[in-house]
Design a protein around this motif. Structure first.
Motif, short mmCIF file in Angstrom:
data_model
loop_
_atom_site.label_atom_id
_atom_site.label_comp_id
_atom_site.label_asym_id
_atom_site.label_seq_id
_atom_site.Cartn_x
_atom_site.Cartn_y
_atom_site.Cartn_z
N LEU A 224 0.80 -1.20 0.16
CA LEU A 224 0.02 0.12 -0.09
C LEU A 224 0.84 1.18 -0.01
CD1 LEU A 224 -2.65 -1.14 2.76
CD2 LEU A 224 -3.08 -0.86 0.20
N LYS A 225 2.08 1.18 0.79
CA LYS A 225 2.84 2.39 0.89
C LYS A 225 3.78 2.67 -0.79
CE LYS A 225 6.41 4.32 3.73
NZ LYS A 225 7.30 4.19 4.91
N ASP A 226 4.06 1.47 -1.05
CA ASP A 226 4.95 1.59 -2.32
C ASP A 226 4.47 1.52 -3.55
OD1 ASP A 226 7.02 2.13 -0.21
OD2 ASP A 226 7.75 0.09 -0.20
N GLY A 227 3.30 1.07 -3.61
CA GLY A 227 2.86 0.61 -4.73
C GLY A 227 2.08 1.97 -5.56
N ASN A 228 1.80 1.65 -6.89
CA ASN A 228 1.10 2.75 -7.65
C ASN A 228 -0.26 3.02 -7.79
OD1 ASN A 228 1.91 4.96 -9.94
ND2 ASN A 228 0.74 3.36 -11.13
N MET A 229 -1.05 1.76 -7.10
CA MET A 229 -2.57 1.79 -7.32
C MET A 229 -2.92 2.95 -6.69
SD MET A 229 -1.27 0.23 -4.37
CE MET A 229 -0.78 -1.35 -5.01
N LYS A 230 -4.22 3.21 -7.24
CA LYS A 230 -5.20 4.24 -6.44
C LYS A 230 -6.39 3.67 -5.83
CE LYS A 230 -2.73 7.59 -8.49
NZ LYS A 230 -1.70 6.73 -8.99
N TYR A 231 -6.54 2.36 -6.30
CA TYR A 231 -7.77 1.77 -5.81
C TYR A 231 -7.33 -0.04 -5.17
CZ TYR A 231 -10.82 5.36 -7.25
OH TYR A 231 -11.29 6.54 -7.41
N TRP A 232 -7.62 -0.32 -4.29
CA TRP A 232 -7.32 -1.96 -4.12
C TRP A 232 -8.94 -2.40 -3.61
CZ3 TRP A 232 -1.97 -3.63 -2.41
CH2 TRP A 232 -2.05 -5.20 -2.36
N THR A 244 -9.03 4.14 3.58
CA THR A 244 -8.01 4.83 2.75
C THR A 244 -6.64 4.69 3.49
OG1 THR A 244 -9.42 6.39 1.60
CG2 THR A 244 -7.06 6.99 1.76
N GLU A 245 -5.81 4.26 3.07
CA GLU A 245 -4.30 3.94 3.65
C GLU A 245 -3.23 4.15 2.51
OE1 GLU A 245 -2.09 2.25 6.93
OE2 GLU A 245 -3.92 3.31 6.64
N HIS A 246 -2.38 4.97 3.18
CA HIS A 246 -1.24 5.74 2.14
C HIS A 246 -1.90 6.05 0.59
CE1 HIS A 246 1.69 4.35 4.81
NE2 HIS A 246 1.20 3.17 4.87
N ASN A 247 -2.92 6.96 0.90
CA ASN A 247 -3.71 7.41 -0.30
C ASN A 247 -4.13 6.26 -1.25
OD1 ASN A 247 -2.88 10.04 0.47
ND2 ASN A 247 -1.03 9.87 -0.18
N VAL A 248 -4.24 5.11 -0.87
CA VAL A 248 -5.12 4.05 -1.70
C VAL A 248 -6.37 3.80 -1.22
CG1 VAL A 248 -5.09 1.83 -2.24
CG2 VAL A 248 -2.78 3.04 -2.02
N GLN A 249 -7.49 3.92 -1.94
CA GLN A 249 -8.85 3.58 -1.51
C GLN A 249 -9.01 1.93 -1.71
OE1 GLN A 249 -11.87 6.05 -3.41
NE2 GLN A 249 -13.46 5.06 -2.46
N CYS A 250 -9.43 1.55 -0.43
CA CYS A 250 -9.42 0.27 -0.57
C CYS A 250 -11.20 -0.36 -0.32
CB CYS A 250 -8.76 -0.53 0.82
SG CYS A 250 -6.89 -0.40 0.65
N ILE A 251 -11.59 -1.44 -0.95
CA ILE A 251 -12.84 -1.26 -1.10
C ILE A 251 -13.45 -3.02 -1.10
CG2 ILE A 251 -15.16 -0.94 -2.22
CD1 ILE A 251 -13.81 1.54 -3.80
N CYS A 252 -14.02 -3.02 -0.22
CA CYS A 252 -14.64 -4.65 -0.14
C CYS A 252 -16.31 -4.25 -0.29
CB CYS A 252 -14.21 -5.06 1.26
SG CYS A 252 -15.18 -6.88 1.20
N ASN A 253 -16.83 -5.10 -1.27
CA ASN A 253 -18.19 -4.77 -1.35
C ASN A 253 -18.95 -6.25 -1.76
OD1 ASN A 253 -20.69 -3.02 -1.91
ND2 ASN A 253 -20.75 -3.40 -3.84
N PRO A 254 -19.32 -6.90 -0.74
CA PRO A 254 -19.51 -8.26 -0.85
C PRO A 254 -20.99 -8.58 -1.13
CG PRO A 254 -19.29 -7.81 1.40
CD PRO A 254 -18.94 -6.59 0.80
N LEU A 255 -21.62 -9.52 -1.75
CA LEU A 255 -22.75 -9.96 -1.72
C LEU A 255 -22.95 -10.98 -0.74
CD1 LEU A 255 -25.57 -10.49 -3.11
CD2 LEU A 255 -24.41 -12.38 -4.75
N GLY A 256 -22.05 -11.86 -0.21
CA GLY A 256 -22.20 -12.91 0.58
C GLY A 256 -23.21 -13.73 0.42
N TYR A 257 -23.56 -14.60 1.54
CA TYR A 257 -24.59 -15.65 1.28
C TYR A 257 -25.89 -15.00 1.29
CZ TYR A 257 -20.53 -18.55 2.81
OH TYR A 257 -19.37 -19.34 2.89
N PHE A 258 -26.85 -15.96 0.79
CA PHE A 258 -28.60 -15.29 0.65
C PHE A 258 -29.01 -15.01 2.16
CE2 PHE A 258 -29.14 -19.89 1.83
CZ PHE A 258 -30.21 -19.78 2.71
N ASN A 259 -28.52 -15.38 3.20
CA ASN A 259 -29.04 -14.92 4.54
C ASN A 259 -28.54 -13.87 4.91
OD1 ASN A 259 -26.76 -16.86 4.71
ND2 ASN A 259 -27.03 -16.59 7.06
#
Length: 274
Positions: A224-232, A244-259
């Motif tokens: 996260l610190k040394d990479g070039n990515m803007k999003y993870w 957001t960590e070291h200017n990287v926007q980190c996103i987890c958007n799960p569907l998950g199980y039906f329940n």
């Protein structure tokens, strides 16, 4: 470019052995505005337990996208049922077969330590895996021998039961680490199945003091610190997480199980524009 984000779609948890196209599209239409999709759909792992079903459903969804980019998750390594055990000698053979099928389809990519460029945006990624980072970062004065961590792994997750071809909880991380190293400095969007931060504040609050959270993240501070990515983009946790960590926007958007998703009704698509 508009990028739509999902993870942990677990196709077989929703469609089982029956998945007519109309049923699949009707289900995803409550999550995705199929008349206003992004250019790219990212799926950050855990497609499902059956390769054939995974491919067929991806092809149905692909009709609404120019591109689908995915990585594979821990459930995609599972050998469950007689069919999978007959088809594949171990979990690695199964994931290799699935990657090959996905990458053979026009506009569909399953990243494995490589980068693809679309409209000038570089997408890099791999499955990724967990390591003992959460334990080392949050319990620095305690020792966690691999034997005891393996026992906790066996007690806390079915991965040890259904993944064949490994001995220790972090064996796959050793493999995936080299793939992360190959791409993290060169991509604009990084994708793994596993959370790249081991800090408590980047874990869902109800699990922040649980040592088993080590099986839901890895210590990716360097990347996260040394990479070039803007999003993870990541998955695995069935809780929506953004930080957001070291200017990287980190996103987890799960569907998950039906329940967990109210059979899709409680989940909304996350989109970003680059």
């Amino acid at each position: 470019m508009k990028i739509d984000i999902l993870s942990d779609v677990h196709f077989d948890n929703y469609f089982y052995g029956k998945y007519k196209k109309d049923d699949v599209i009707k289900f995803y239409s409550q999550i995705i505005d199929l008349n206003n999709t992004g250019d790219v759909l990212i799926i950050a792992g855990d497609l499902g337990h059956d390769n054939e079903q995974n491919i067929r459903i991806l092809k149905m969804i692909k009709e609404y996208y120019s591109y689908i980019i995915c990585v594979l998750g821990n459930h995609d390594y599972y050998l469950m049922g007689k069919t999978n055990k007959k088809l594949f000698k171990d979990s690695f053979e199964r994931v290799n077969s699935m990657r090959k099928f996905i990458n053979s389809k026009d506009g569909m990519y399953c990243l494995n330590g490589d980068i693809i460029e679309i409209q000038g945006i570089k997408f890099g990624g791999c499955d990724g895996w967990y390591n003992d980072g959460f334990l080392k970062v949050n319990y620095p004065n305690e020792e966690f021998p691999i034997t005891s961590t393996n026992q906790m792994w066996s007690n806390c997750t079915p991965d040890s039961k259904f993944i064949f071809g490994i001995e220790n909880f972090d064996d796959i991380f050793t493999i995936e680490k080299e793939k992360i190293n190959a791409v993290y400095k060169e991509c604009d969007v990084m994708i793994t199945h596993i959370n790249p931060s081991s800090k408590k504040e980047h874990i869902d609050i109800k699990y922040q003091n649980n040592p088993s959270s080590t099986f839901f993240c890895f210590d990716g501070e360097k990347y996260l610190k040394d990479g070039n990515m803007k999003y993870w983009i990541f998955g695995h946790s069935h809780d929506k997480i953004e930080y957001t960590e070291h200017n990287v926007q980190c996103i987890c958007n799960p569907l998950g199980y039906f329940n967990e998703s109210g059979n899709g009704q409680w989940v909304s698509l996350k989109s970003i524009k680059i």
